[in-house]
Scaffold this active site. Sequence first.
Site, mmCIF file in Angstrom:
data_model
loop_
_atom_site.group_PDB
_atom_site.id
_atom_site.type_symbol
_atom_site.label_atom_id
_atom_site.label_comp_id
_atom_site.label_asym_id
_atom_site.label_seq_id
_atom_site.Cartn_x
_atom_site.Cartn_y
_atom_site.Cartn_z
ATOM 1 N N LYS A 236 0.825 -1.213 0.000
ATOM 2 C CA LYS A 236 0.000 0.000 0.000
ATOM 3 C C LYS A 236 0.858 1.260 0.000
ATOM 4 O O LYS A 236 0.491 2.252 -0.619
ATOM 5 C CB LYS A 236 -0.954 0.018 1.202
ATOM 6 C CG LYS A 236 -2.130 -0.937 1.046
ATOM 7 C CD LYS A 236 -3.232 -0.654 2.063
ATOM 8 C CE LYS A 236 -4.424 -1.571 1.838
ATOM 9 N NZ LYS A 236 -5.472 -1.392 2.855
ATOM 10 N N LYS B 51 -4.573 -8.873 -5.981
ATOM 11 C CA LYS B 51 -5.867 -9.225 -5.406
ATOM 12 C C LYS B 51 -6.890 -8.143 -5.725
ATOM 13 O O LYS B 51 -6.540 -6.974 -5.877
ATOM 14 C CB LYS B 51 -5.748 -9.448 -3.902
ATOM 15 C CG LYS B 51 -5.809 -8.188 -3.051
ATOM 16 C CD LYS B 51 -6.007 -8.549 -1.584
ATOM 17 C CE LYS B 51 -6.325 -7.302 -0.756
ATOM 18 N NZ LYS B 51 -7.738 -6.892 -0.831
ATOM 19 N N LYS C 23 -10.417 -2.872 -2.580
ATOM 20 C CA LYS C 23 -11.178 -1.620 -2.560
ATOM 21 C C LYS C 23 -10.288 -0.454 -2.941
ATOM 22 O O LYS C 23 -10.744 0.505 -3.537
ATOM 23 C CB LYS C 23 -11.752 -1.373 -1.164
ATOM 24 C CG LYS C 23 -12.919 -2.270 -0.847
ATOM 25 C CD LYS C 23 -13.687 -1.721 0.334
ATOM 26 C CE LYS C 23 -13.874 -2.820 1.362
ATOM 27 N NZ LYS C 23 -12.800 -2.840 2.377
HETATM 28 P P1 ATP Z 1 -8.411 -2.127 1.039
HETATM 29 O O1 ATP Z 1 -7.853 -2.214 -0.350
HETATM 30 O O2 ATP Z 1 -8.937 -0.767 1.416
HETATM 31 O O3 ATP Z 1 -7.495 -2.735 2.071
HETATM 32 P P2 ATP Z 1 -9.817 -4.608 0.820
HETATM 33 O O4 ATP Z 1 -10.456 -4.869 -0.480
HETATM 34 O O5 ATP Z 1 -8.494 -5.276 1.085
HETATM 35 O O6 ATP Z 1 -9.719 -3.036 1.010
HETATM 36 P P3 ATP Z 1 -10.610 -4.984 3.553
HETATM 37 O O7 ATP Z 1 -11.710 -4.190 4.168
HETATM 38 O O8 ATP Z 1 -9.198 -4.583 3.844
HETATM 39 O O9 ATP Z 1 -10.833 -4.987 1.962
HETATM 40 O O10 ATP Z 1 -10.783 -6.516 3.921
HETATM 41 C C1 ATP Z 1 -12.015 -7.077 4.347
HETATM 42 C C2 ATP Z 1 -11.936 -8.589 4.279
HETATM 43 O O11 ATP Z 1 -11.985 -9.026 2.899
HETATM 44 C C3 ATP Z 1 -10.668 -9.203 4.861
HETATM 45 O O12 ATP Z 1 -11.027 -10.390 5.546
HETATM 46 C C4 ATP Z 1 -9.835 -9.550 3.649
HETATM 47 O O13 ATP Z 1 -8.947 -10.628 3.899
HETATM 48 C C5 ATP Z 1 -10.920 -9.928 2.654
HETATM 49 N N1 ATP Z 1 -10.471 -9.698 1.277
HETATM 50 C C6 ATP Z 1 -10.076 -8.521 0.762
HETATM 51 N N2 ATP Z 1 -9.766 -8.654 -0.543
HETATM 52 C C7 ATP Z 1 -9.974 -9.966 -0.855
HETATM 53 C C8 ATP Z 1 -9.843 -10.722 -2.055
HETATM 54 N N3 ATP Z 1 -9.415 -10.166 -3.183
HETATM 55 N N4 ATP Z 1 -10.168 -12.042 -2.023
HETATM 56 C C9 ATP Z 1 -10.599 -12.619 -0.875
HETATM 57 N N5 ATP Z 1 -10.738 -11.962 0.285
HETATM 58 C C10 ATP Z 1 -10.433 -10.645 0.308
HETATM 59 MG MG MG Z 2 -7.385 -4.759 2.842
#
Ligand code: ATP
Ligand code: MG
Length: 331
Positions: free
Chosen positions: A112, A194, A197
């Site tokens: 990040k 991955k 968000k």
């Molecule tokens: P950010 O990019 O802001 O970190 P994020 O997409 O990683 O957002 P989080 O809110 O950080 O989302 O994570 C919420 C949950 O979703 C966590 O349990 C994380 O492991 C899971 N998660 C996030 N992205 C993935 C993905 N691509 N596949 C499976 N699980 C995911």
């Molecule tokens: Mg995350």
Amino acid sequence: KPRLLSGMQPSAESLHLGNYVGALLSWLNLQESHEAFYMLADLHAITVPQHPAELRENSRRTVAQYIAAGIDPARSTLFVQSHVPAHAELAWVLNTITGFGEAARMTQFKDKSAKNADSTSVGLFTYPILQAGDILLYQAAEVPVGEDQRQHIELTRDLANRFNSRFGDTFAVPEPYILKSTAKLYDLQNPGSKMSKSAESKAGVIWMLDEPSVTKKKIMRAVTDADGGIVYDPENKAGVSNLLTIFSVLGGQSIASLESEFAGRGYGDLKKALADVVIEMVEPIRARTLELLDDPAELDRILAAAADRANEVAEQTLDTVYDRVGFLRRQ
Ligand code: ATP
Ligand code: MG
């Protein structure tokens, strides 16, 4: 019942399909057998810049999405992290027992901060320590997360063990709960990363609040390869393998049976069928989310009750921690 804690950040206008299959589906399955605490991680969200009005809006949306997906506020404690001051307070104590080098090894920070070199904050650096506190406050036995969070849960275990051995048994040492088959969905435009968000481009992210036509377009445009075969081979065919994973989880069909069903057919066929499966799954959740958002007072009522319950548990743990480290008790 064993305790459980997990959370998601209101860091975008919607949750995405990776959040849903990687984490939310496990949350649903576990809420029967566990005493579950499901958190809206707003303290975490501000580790990257957020617009205040958008953060507030995204927070309500995220809570509505939890409920629309099937989290039952009557059974699970669905609360907002910033409503429980003990999160910030325990994070401070844990900061003081975390090695600088230990924190510097966290790969999420490296990813990040590399993407956002100008706005990298100290908060982003200490994020995993706040997360450790989130989990330890509730004495959680298990933490259902996606694969990307494994290293952070490992740090949480290390900190719990360290605190316990230095100051006496205080924290339960949690286990990660990560389902192999759905642990990581990849970005449709960039299958080496991955689905996130905070991705720079949103073209490869399927939002749970996308209109069906948008979802379909994103799937039809997903990056594949020139080779042509519909086979699961994550190393050489990351894009197609990711589509097969999504199809398999949401369609309830094994990858092997998908491979034989689509043998000799084109990527277009696979994508069309996948779009139908995704939309069928996501659309009712989207509709329900929009309904819930029409009644913000009801959402606020749910959150207020949950905050009381969460504070009760968290304050108890924090009290013990303050006592163990040797702070004077306030009389
Ligand atoms: P950010 O990019 O802001 O970190 P994020 O997409 O990683 O957002 P989080 O809110 O950080 O989302 O994570 C919420 C949950 O979703 C966590 O349990 C994380 O492991 C899971 N998660 C996030 N992205 C993935 C993905 N691509 N596949 C499976 N699980 C995911
Ligand atoms: Mg995350």
